[in-house]
Design a protein around this motif. Structure first.
Motif, PDB file in Angstrom:
ATOM      1  N   LYS A 265     -12.707  24.447   1.769  1.00  0.00           N
ATOM      2  CA  LYS A 265     -11.409  24.767   1.168  1.00  0.00           C
ATOM      3  C   LYS A 265     -11.710  25.299  -0.223  1.00  0.00           C
ATOM      4  CE  LYS A 265      -6.989  22.460   0.122  1.00  0.00           C
ATOM      5  NZ  LYS A 265      -6.292  21.153   0.185  1.00  0.00           N
ATOM      6  N   HIS A 266     -11.222  26.491  -0.521  1.00  0.00           N
ATOM      7  CA  HIS A 266     -11.670  27.222  -1.710  1.00  0.00           C
ATOM      8  C   HIS A 266     -10.459  27.735  -2.491  1.00  0.00           C
ATOM      9  CE1 HIS A 266     -14.245  30.870  -3.229  1.00  0.00           C
ATOM     10  NE2 HIS A 266     -13.842  30.086  -4.208  1.00  0.00           N
ATOM     11  N   GLN A 267     -10.293  27.171  -3.670  1.00  0.00           N
ATOM     12  CA  GLN A 267      -9.209  27.621  -4.543  1.00  0.00           C
ATOM     13  C   GLN A 267      -9.742  28.718  -5.457  1.00  0.00           C
ATOM     14  OE1 GLN A 267      -5.637  26.546  -4.885  1.00  0.00           O
ATOM     15  NE2 GLN A 267      -5.917  28.562  -5.811  1.00  0.00           N
TER      16      GLN A 267
ATOM     17  N   LEU B 227      -5.760  30.407  -2.628  1.00  0.00           N
ATOM     18  CA  LEU B 227      -6.310  29.360  -1.768  1.00  0.00           C
ATOM     19  C   LEU B 227      -6.622  29.937  -0.383  1.00  0.00           C
ATOM     20  CD1 LEU B 227      -6.886  26.266  -1.423  1.00  0.00           C
ATOM     21  CD2 LEU B 227      -4.631  26.138  -0.357  1.00  0.00           C
ATOM     22  N   HIS B 228      -7.785  29.590   0.132  1.00  0.00           N
ATOM     23  CA  HIS B 228      -8.125  29.950   1.514  1.00  0.00           C
ATOM     24  C   HIS B 228      -9.144  28.939   2.026  1.00  0.00           C
ATOM     25  CE1 HIS B 228     -11.112  31.950  -1.036  1.00  0.00           C
ATOM     26  NE2 HIS B 228     -11.954  31.690  -0.065  1.00  0.00           N
ATOM     27  N   TYR B 229      -9.418  29.046   3.314  1.00  0.00           N
ATOM     28  CA  TYR B 229     -10.398  28.166   3.952  1.00  0.00           C
ATOM     29  C   TYR B 229     -11.508  29.053   4.491  1.00  0.00           C
ATOM     30  CZ  TYR B 229      -6.814  24.569   3.693  1.00  0.00           C
ATOM     31  OH  TYR B 229      -5.874  23.680   3.235  1.00  0.00           O
ATOM     32  N   ASP B 230     -12.751  28.784   4.078  1.00  0.00           N
ATOM     33  CA  ASP B 230     -13.886  29.558   4.573  1.00  0.00           C
ATOM     34  C   ASP B 230     -14.445  28.870   5.806  1.00  0.00           C
ATOM     35  OD1 ASP B 230     -14.289  31.803   2.644  1.00  0.00           O
ATOM     36  OD2 ASP B 230     -14.334  30.141   1.223  1.00  0.00           O
ATOM     37  N   PHE B 231     -14.346  29.568   6.924  1.00  0.00           N
ATOM     38  CA  PHE B 231     -14.739  29.046   8.227  1.00  0.00           C
ATOM     39  C   PHE B 231     -16.104  29.628   8.550  1.00  0.00           C
ATOM     40  CE2 PHE B 231     -14.742  29.137  12.861  1.00  0.00           C
ATOM     41  CZ  PHE B 231     -14.090  27.970  13.220  1.00  0.00           C
TER      42      PHE B 231
END
Ligand code: MN
Length: 177
Positions: free
Chosen positions: A10-12, A16-20
């Motif tokens: 989880k990267h703010q 904000l996004h989620y690196d998969f």
């Protein structure tokens, strides 16, 4: 044999996004998912493919410094391994399925489990959709990013990391593998 790594950070950053990330071909193939993953099969989540990362980045948790690409807090939101579901045709690997634009796999994370698909959008090579397939792990109507907001490794939130960073007490986590 060691199972291929799966993780979500989880990267703010500016947003904000989620690196998969999935370990394929010796690197972490990576997608940025603005809304985060979902266990609801009705949710097709946009996943924008971004640069490959080194394997030892999988468990990085800390704050990317100002002036660097992606500056901001990063926490390990999920971690585990994955199992590519090979098509019946012989010779199919995760790499060849990725090139063909559709990868089916089982996630063995702590929060994300069960069958998922990543499907490339036609005419938009970097845009994929992450979709939960129907199985016993599917949870229709449920918001997993709402249920779990903190690090699966340390229990810290994005706000905790920001606070620690400001106070100069930030502990960066990076155990490597
Ligand atoms: Mn990111």
């Amino acid at each position: 044999m060691k199972q291929p790594v799966f993780n979500v950070q989880k990267h703010q950053a500016s947003r904000l996004h989620y690196d998969f990330r999935l370990e394929i071909g010796g690197v972490l193939k990576s997608w940025a998912i603005p809304k985060g993953p979902s266990l609801d099969p009705a949710m097709k989540r946009l996943a924008v493919q971004v640069d490959d990362h080194d394997l030892d980045y999988a468990d990085f948790e800390g704050v990317i410094e100002e002036g660097q690409y992606g500056a901001g807090p990063v926490l390990v939101w999920d971690t585990g391994w994955f199992e590519p579901l090979r098509a019946a045709r012989a010779g199919q690997t995760a790499e060849s399925m990725l090139r063909a634009g559709k990868l089916d796999f089982i996630l063995h994370g702590q929060r994300l489990k069960g069958r998922f698909s990543l499907v490339q959008m036609k005419g938009k090579p970097r845009q994929w959709l992450l979709v939960k397939q129907r199985d016993n792990e599917a949870r229709p109507g449920h918001d997993i990013t709402e249920e779990y907001q903190t690090s699966v490794l340390t229990g810290r939130s994005i706000e905790d990391l920001e606070r620690e960073s400001t106070a100069g007490t930030l502990k960066t986590y990076r155990c490597g593998r």
